[in-house]
Design a protein around this motif. Sequence first.
Motif, PDB file in Angstrom:
ATOM      1  N   GLU A  99       1.025  -1.110   0.049  1.00 22.37           N
ATOM      2  CA  GLU A  99      -0.035  -0.179   0.121  1.00 22.37           C
ATOM      3  C   GLU A  99       0.785   1.310  -0.107  1.00 22.37           C
ATOM      4  N   ASN A 100       0.533   2.268  -0.930  1.00 17.14           N
ATOM      5  CA  ASN A 100       1.334   3.117  -0.927  1.00 17.14           C
ATOM      6  C   ASN A 100       2.572   3.378  -1.413  1.00 17.14           C
ATOM      7  N   GLU A 101       2.905   2.178  -2.157  1.00 17.49           N
ATOM      8  CA  GLU A 101       4.184   2.193  -2.828  1.00 17.49           C
ATOM      9  C   GLU A 101       3.898   1.764  -4.277  1.00 17.49           C
ATOM     10  N   GLN A 120      -5.463  12.878  -4.470  1.00 23.10           N
ATOM     11  CA  GLN A 120      -4.994  11.552  -5.086  1.00 23.10           C
ATOM     12  C   GLN A 120      -3.533  11.216  -4.555  1.00 23.10           C
ATOM     13  N   PRO A 121      -3.272   9.969  -4.491  1.00 23.18           N
ATOM     14  CA  PRO A 121      -4.353   8.909  -4.302  1.00 23.18           C
ATOM     15  C   PRO A 121      -4.687   8.736  -3.090  1.00 23.18           C
ATOM     16  N   HIS A 126     -10.575   1.899   0.814  1.00 22.31           N
ATOM     17  CA  HIS A 126      -9.248   0.805   0.970  1.00 22.31           C
ATOM     18  C   HIS A 126      -9.444  -0.371  -0.266  1.00 22.31           C
ATOM     19  N   MET A 127     -10.062   0.188  -1.410  1.00 20.02           N
ATOM     20  CA  MET A 127     -10.196  -0.582  -2.720  1.00 20.02           C
ATOM     21  C   MET A 127      -9.701  -0.132  -3.753  1.00 20.02           C
ATOM     22  N   GLU A 128      -8.602   0.644  -3.899  1.00 19.43           N
ATOM     23  CA  GLU A 128      -8.012   1.398  -4.927  1.00 19.43           C
ATOM     24  C   GLU A 128      -6.925   1.129  -5.027  1.00 19.43           C
ATOM     25  N   ASN A 143      -5.266   9.326 -11.181  1.00 20.65           N
ATOM     26  CA  ASN A 143      -6.399   8.920  -9.884  1.00 20.65           C
ATOM     27  C   ASN A 143      -6.144   7.589  -9.715  1.00 20.65           C
ATOM     28  N   ASP A 144      -6.112   7.082  -8.294  1.00 20.50           N
ATOM     29  CA  ASP A 144      -6.318   5.668  -7.975  1.00 20.50           C
ATOM     30  C   ASP A 144      -7.745   5.039  -8.090  1.00 20.50           C
ATOM     31  N   GLU A 145      -7.897   3.813  -8.550  1.00 20.64           N
ATOM     32  CA  GLU A 145      -9.258   3.360  -8.843  1.00 20.64           C
ATOM     33  C   GLU A 145      -9.233   1.766  -8.373  1.00 20.64           C
ATOM     34  N   ASN A 146     -10.294   1.143  -8.331  1.00 20.14           N
ATOM     35  CA  ASN A 146     -10.656  -0.130  -7.812  1.00 20.14           C
ATOM     36  C   ASN A 146     -10.257  -0.786  -9.273  1.00 20.14           C
ATOM     37  N   CYS A 147      -9.186  -1.847  -9.170  1.00 17.74           N
ATOM     38  CA  CYS A 147      -8.573  -2.323 -10.251  1.00 17.74           C
ATOM     39  C   CYS A 147      -9.854  -3.135 -11.126  1.00 17.74           C
ATOM     40  N   ASP A 148     -10.811  -3.322 -10.424  1.00 19.54           N
ATOM     41  CA  ASP A 148     -12.057  -4.408 -11.327  1.00 19.54           C
ATOM     42  C   ASP A 148     -12.825  -3.346 -12.048  1.00 19.54           C
ATOM     43  N   THR A 149     -12.769  -2.323 -11.794  1.00 24.09           N
ATOM     44  CA  THR A 149     -13.479  -1.068 -12.711  1.00 24.09           C
ATOM     45  C   THR A 149     -13.327  -1.272 -14.130  1.00 24.09           C
TER      46      THR A 149
END
Length: 173
Positions: A99-101, A120-121, A126-128, A143-149
Amino acid sequence: MCLLRMRVLIFTSLGLLFTPVVIGSPSCPYGWYQHGSSCYVFIAGVLNSWTEAMSFCKALSAKLVEIETQDENHFLSNHLQRMAHGHNYWIGLTDAIFENEWLWMSTQKEAQYTNWGPFQPDNDQHMEDCADIAFFGQHGLWNDENCDTKQHFICEKDLTSTTTVPPVGILVG
């Protein structure tokens, strides 16, 4: 002595006849856009998750884009503005491992250049864990986003030569 020089000259000449020749300067495949030493394709007709987008690019002998400089980001954002729509596009950056790396997926190297949008991020809910180049009133911010989007994405590959002519030679018996 003269016969030996003639044999060397003949073999040297024959060697040159059997050497492949590259014709033309490096260029991108049809539908791809060149910037620097890379080619880019903007996939807008297919919506994929981050992992699916990564696989799609790999099938094109490419990778999800890795934006390493402000100049490269500017090129991509200008192209997105010309496309005149406000969609986000996956890039090859993730913090899914730690996380955050934020690492570029193909090299596993930490991003030295970033262009995060305001706040951002944020790892919303806790899903992005995957990054995109987003539309925050202007293109080019990340932007950070949910990988399943499911969304659009950009593939990148190295610039290659246009044509390689196979070796042609005359056999002397």
